[in-house]
Design a protein around this motif. Sequence first.
Motif, PDB file in Angstrom:
ATOM      1  N   THR A  91      -0.045  14.215  -2.727  1.00 13.87           N
ATOM      2  CA  THR A  91      -1.518  13.806  -3.841  1.00 13.87           C
ATOM      3  C   THR A  91      -2.245  15.403  -3.337  1.00 13.87           C
ATOM      4  N   ALA A 111      -5.869  12.717   6.707  1.00 19.48           N
ATOM      5  CA  ALA A 111      -6.837  11.819   7.523  1.00 19.48           C
ATOM      6  C   ALA A 111      -4.705  11.274   8.462  1.00 19.48           C
ATOM      7  N   GLU A 112      -4.367  11.205   9.803  1.00 17.23           N
ATOM      8  CA  GLU A 112      -3.421  10.124  10.304  1.00 17.23           C
ATOM      9  C   GLU A 112      -3.981   8.993  10.148  1.00 17.23           C
ATOM     10  N   TYR A 113      -2.553   8.120  10.036  1.00 14.32           N
ATOM     11  CA  TYR A 113      -2.869   6.573  10.283  1.00 14.32           C
ATOM     12  C   TYR A 113      -1.674   5.789  10.498  1.00 14.32           C
ATOM     13  N   TYR A 168      -2.780  10.889   4.991  1.00 16.77           N
ATOM     14  CA  TYR A 168      -2.735  11.185   4.240  1.00 16.77           C
ATOM     15  C   TYR A 168      -3.965  11.287   3.661  1.00 16.77           C
ATOM     16  N   ARG A 169      -3.617  12.749   2.704  1.00 15.71           N
ATOM     17  CA  ARG A 169      -4.750  13.270   2.728  1.00 15.71           C
ATOM     18  C   ARG A 169      -5.360  14.421   3.357  1.00 15.71           C
ATOM     19  N   VAL A 224      -7.752   4.720   7.012  1.00 12.86           N
ATOM     20  CA  VAL A 224      -7.420   5.629   6.216  1.00 12.86           C
ATOM     21  C   VAL A 224      -6.741   4.447   5.258  1.00 12.86           C
ATOM     22  N   ILE A 225      -6.376   4.963   3.293  1.00 13.31           N
ATOM     23  CA  ILE A 225      -6.669   4.004   2.944  1.00 13.31           C
ATOM     24  C   ILE A 225      -5.560   4.849   1.565  1.00 13.31           C
ATOM     25  N   PRO A 226      -4.186   4.628   1.656  1.00 12.90           N
ATOM     26  CA  PRO A 226      -2.948   5.563   1.318  1.00 12.90           C
ATOM     27  C   PRO A 226      -3.164   4.919  -0.728  1.00 12.90           C
ATOM     28  N   ALA A 227      -2.671   5.714  -1.448  1.00 16.41           N
ATOM     29  CA  ALA A 227      -2.619   5.608  -3.320  1.00 16.41           C
ATOM     30  C   ALA A 227      -1.397   5.387  -3.094  1.00 16.41           C
ATOM     31  N   LEU A 271      -4.357   6.413  -7.220  1.00 17.51           N
ATOM     32  CA  LEU A 271      -4.893   6.657  -5.911  1.00 17.51           C
ATOM     33  C   LEU A 271      -5.746   5.241  -5.455  1.00 17.51           C
ATOM     34  N   VAL A 324     -12.721  17.407   0.918  1.00 21.42           N
ATOM     35  CA  VAL A 324     -12.250  16.268   1.574  1.00 21.42           C
ATOM     36  C   VAL A 324     -12.500  15.530   2.838  1.00 21.42           C
ATOM     37  N   PRO A 356     -12.994   7.209  -2.949  1.00 22.09           N
ATOM     38  CA  PRO A 356     -11.072   7.516  -3.122  1.00 22.09           C
ATOM     39  C   PRO A 356     -10.145   8.391  -3.888  1.00 22.09           C
ATOM     40  N   VAL A 357     -10.445   8.585  -4.870  1.00 23.49           N
ATOM     41  CA  VAL A 357     -10.238  10.344  -5.902  1.00 23.49           C
ATOM     42  C   VAL A 357     -10.187  11.517  -5.827  1.00 23.49           C
ATOM     43  N   GLY A 358     -10.835  11.386  -4.396  1.00 24.79           N
ATOM     44  CA  GLY A 358     -11.442  12.784  -4.761  1.00 24.79           C
ATOM     45  C   GLY A 358     -12.029  14.018  -6.107  1.00 24.79           C
TER      46      GLY A 358
END
Lengths: 112, 395
Positions: free
Chosen positions: B255, A49-51, A46-47, B183-186, B36, B295, B306-308
């Motif tokens: 995203t 970064a791996e998770y 995600y963006r 990571v906190i995904p969308a 997001l 980012v 959180p939203v870039g």
Amino acid sequence: MKKIEAIIKPFKLEDVKDALTEAGITGMTVSDVKGYGRQQGHSELYRGAEYVVDFLPKIKLELIVDERSVDETIRIITDAARTGKIGDGKIFVTSVQKVVRIRTGEEDEEAI
Amino acid sequence: MDLTEVNYVIDTFFTLFAMTLIIFMVPGFAMLEAGLVRTKNVSTVLMVNTMIYAVASLGFLLIGYSIAFGDFGSDSMSAWAAFLFQMAFVGKVVNIMSGGVSERARVLPLALFTVIMGSVLYPIIVNWTWGANMLEGTMLELSMYDLAGSTVIHSTGGWALLAAILIIGSRKGRYPKEGGVRVIPASNVPLVTLGAFLLWIGWFGFNGGSVGSIASKESADAVALTIMNTNTAGLAGAIVVGLLMYVQYRKLDITMILNGALGGLVAITAGPDLYTIYQPIIIGAIGGALVVFAVPLFDKLRIDDPVGALSVHLVNGIWGTLAVGIFASNGDNITLLGQLKGVIVVGVFAFVVSFVILFIINKLFALRAANDEEMQGLDVEECGLEAYPEFKRAF
């Protein structure tokens, strides 16, 4: 009577259902579940970064069959749900003491 | 009607149409941010986007417009259309700012800052750049070319956001003590996509409308060129981010690709009317690439966005303004040095003043939600309404 619980890959549900229906085994309950076994989830990106996704989406399928059909049912589910890759799922068999059809009050084998 | 009146009507209509497109960016920001963030904060994000648009715009009506331009007036079109067009921009500045503090900022202190930003802070910057120009004749007088606000709007919003993030801190658990990034995904990628494209479409009004007139052959050409170049930069941003993500990770993160498109759009905004049809490809491509690098960089600095928004609006606002100096410098009134001076003067002012105001507001009202409120999600505390209640309740 036995309860067969099968945890399968979601996209295998249609195959399993069709195979069971073809063999004359009707009626089942399915639910969306999440879990992991020996494969321990998988990682996503995600963006940049791996998770790790610990809990993978699975389908849990429950059906009650009479004693004679247990082995055949297990075989059908196993054949239909197998991909050969890790995470194909598991089947659990437990004993069921009583079954009642709510509409008619029929019990046990007649109610399955 | 004589020709002057016809032109007046056409320009008024054009400006009102551009304003309408710009207002489409309000739901654009709202959907992008709602997608997001995590589901437990979605109602709050939507409410913030609505409320700060309302209070900042009203602040601009009552106070800000006069600070920026001296008075309500325009000879070439209806004065009210000229006002509405400028007012539509205010919502963008504050939306940029609010997105990056999502999931942890309390609404009322944030709205208070928004009022100040919409009625005083942003109008002063507009005064220096597009408006009455109170700096005229002083050492700080700006000669920066910024057609639709790469600096005036995007990096101003970005600087205010950076100040806010430094004061408010990151979301709980985002940067664990043992190091690294969690990571906190969308929560909803389709919404992110919808939001990004609403912003993209809004940008045609944002940049196209900033040309200011369409009622002659020359200005019609300028508007069309501006909109084409705007679109080109967005396309280039999306493509380059797609390529970079694929080369680096073998994945096409949607995203990030959308953020790349938006980065390209921000970068083009300073001078879309000045470029040839090819230059925006380079400007947008660099804009997208900057997002890909910015980012993870902000994450490394433990600045939680959180939203870039910092990567898209601040970084590319700066890049876009400098790009005018690089690609469209005419050595006369547009120079790279003049662009740089504009970036620095506006940046220092926006950041320092935002930081001071936010610092005071934070002391008085606590900008940040309490820990358990943040864990539960701000929707329950701030809105009393969760965006997705069905996950817990059957009927």
